[in-house]
Design a protein around this motif. Structure first.
Motif, PDB file in Angstrom:
ATOM      1  N   THR A 163       0.829  -1.244  -0.105  1.00  0.00           N
ATOM      2  CA  THR A 163      -0.003  -0.047  -0.032  1.00  0.00           C
ATOM      3  C   THR A 163       0.769   1.277  -0.174  1.00  0.00           C
ATOM      4  O   THR A 163       2.031   1.208   0.384  1.00  0.00           O
TER       5      THR A 163
ATOM      6  N   GLU B  21      -8.595   9.518  -6.481  1.00  0.00           N
ATOM      7  CA  GLU B  21      -8.726   7.934  -6.073  1.00  0.00           C
ATOM      8  C   GLU B  21     -10.340   7.774  -6.066  1.00  0.00           C
ATOM      9  O   GLU B  21     -10.815   6.890  -6.551  1.00  0.00           O
TER      10      GLU B  21
ATOM     11  N   PRO C 106     -10.941  -2.348 -10.286  1.00  0.00           N
ATOM     12  CA  PRO C 106      -9.728  -2.427  -9.403  1.00  0.00           C
ATOM     13  C   PRO C 106      -8.389  -2.373 -10.518  1.00  0.00           C
ATOM     14  O   PRO C 106      -7.354  -3.112 -10.143  1.00  0.00           O
TER      15      PRO C 106
ATOM     16  N   CYS D 255      -7.209   1.427  -6.299  1.00  0.00           N
ATOM     17  CA  CYS D 255      -7.157   2.580  -5.398  1.00  0.00           C
ATOM     18  C   CYS D 255      -7.274   1.739  -3.904  1.00  0.00           C
ATOM     19  O   CYS D 255      -7.244   2.510  -3.071  1.00  0.00           O
ATOM     20  N   HIS D 256      -7.824   0.520  -3.925  1.00  0.00           N
ATOM     21  CA  HIS D 256      -7.924  -0.027  -2.773  1.00  0.00           C
ATOM     22  C   HIS D 256      -6.622  -0.274  -1.778  1.00  0.00           C
ATOM     23  O   HIS D 256      -6.485  -0.169  -0.794  1.00  0.00           O
ATOM     24  N   ARG D 257      -5.655   0.053  -2.632  1.00  0.00           N
ATOM     25  CA  ARG D 257      -4.126  -0.249  -2.315  1.00  0.00           C
ATOM     26  C   ARG D 257      -3.547   1.163  -1.550  1.00  0.00           C
ATOM     27  O   ARG D 257      -2.500   1.277  -1.292  1.00  0.00           O
TER      28      ARG D 257
ATOM     29  N   PRO E 102      -7.882   2.666   6.471  1.00  0.00           N
ATOM     30  CA  PRO E 102      -8.555   2.236   5.216  1.00  0.00           C
ATOM     31  C   PRO E 102      -9.689   3.380   5.026  1.00  0.00           C
ATOM     32  O   PRO E 102     -10.894   2.869   5.132  1.00  0.00           O
TER      33      PRO E 102
ATOM     34  N   PHE F 290     -13.086   4.865   0.566  1.00  0.00           N
ATOM     35  CA  PHE F 290     -13.390   3.613  -0.340  1.00  0.00           C
ATOM     36  C   PHE F 290     -14.803   3.892  -0.855  1.00  0.00           C
ATOM     37  O   PHE F 290     -15.530   3.530   0.091  1.00  0.00           O
TER      38      PHE F 290
ATOM     39  N   ALA G 247     -15.015   0.800   3.642  1.00  0.00           N
ATOM     40  CA  ALA G 247     -13.445   0.359   4.184  1.00  0.00           C
ATOM     41  C   ALA G 247     -13.494  -1.133   4.558  1.00  0.00           C
ATOM     42  O   ALA G 247     -12.215  -1.827   4.333  1.00  0.00           O
TER      43      ALA G 247
ATOM     44  N   THR H  21     -14.646  -3.686   2.650  1.00  0.00           N
ATOM     45  CA  THR H  21     -14.378  -4.151   1.209  1.00  0.00           C
ATOM     46  C   THR H  21     -12.805  -4.024   0.865  1.00  0.00           C
ATOM     47  O   THR H  21     -12.245  -4.688   0.406  1.00  0.00           O
ATOM     48  N   LYS H  22     -12.124  -2.784   1.222  1.00  0.00           N
ATOM     49  CA  LYS H  22     -10.875  -2.387   0.927  1.00  0.00           C
ATOM     50  C   LYS H  22     -10.131  -3.138   1.895  1.00  0.00           C
ATOM     51  O   LYS H  22      -9.125  -3.772   1.168  1.00  0.00           O
TER      52      LYS H  22
END
Length: 134
Positions: A56, A79, A86, A90-92, A100, A103, A109, A111-112
């Motif tokens: 990340t 983002e 994906p 952007c989840h990183r 987190p 998102f 968060a 799901t992230k």
């Protein structure tokens, strides 16, 4: 029936979500049409695509890499409007202190964190190592 490039993108995303991708090569091979995306957002996307699976960066890290140390909030907005998740992972990207946040997908968060856990396992990290990642 999707075109071959679309089918390849779908398969790459499915492999990522199934935890079968230990690197980003498949997703990096997906060609994106960013012709309607402003330059700043394209730069943010390029850095985000370069984050390895299971790792990340923070919004501030990306801002610094852009040479805009005070632009973490602008990076977050870029983002948040990412139309390629994906493929542009952007989840990183995490908030300050590894939080987190930010998102916008279903589940937010949580799901992230699930995506990051899948990727951590795929990249061979142990559960104890995942704590440091997040």
């Amino acid at each position: 029936m999707p075109t071959p490039p679309i089918q390849q993108a779908i398969q790459a995303i499915q492999r990522l979500l199934a935890g079968e991708s230990a690197d980003a090569a498949e997703l990096l091979a997906v060609q994106l049409d960013e012709s309607e995306i402003p330059e700043f957002k394209r730069q943010v996307h390029a850095i985000t695509r370069g984050i390895p699976v299971g790792q990340t960066l923070s919004y501030g890290d990306i801002a610094q890499r852009l040479g805009l140390a005070g632009a973490a909030r602008a990076v977050g907005q870029a983002e948040g409007s990412n139309p390629f998740a994906p493929i542009v992972p952007c989840h990183r990207v995490l908030g300050a202190g590894g939080k987190p946040v930010g998102f916008s997908a279903h589940g937010g968060a949580d799901t992230k964190l699930k995506l990051l856990a899948i990727e951590a396992r795929a990249s061979g990290q142990l559960a104890a190592e995942q704590g440091d990642l997040f």
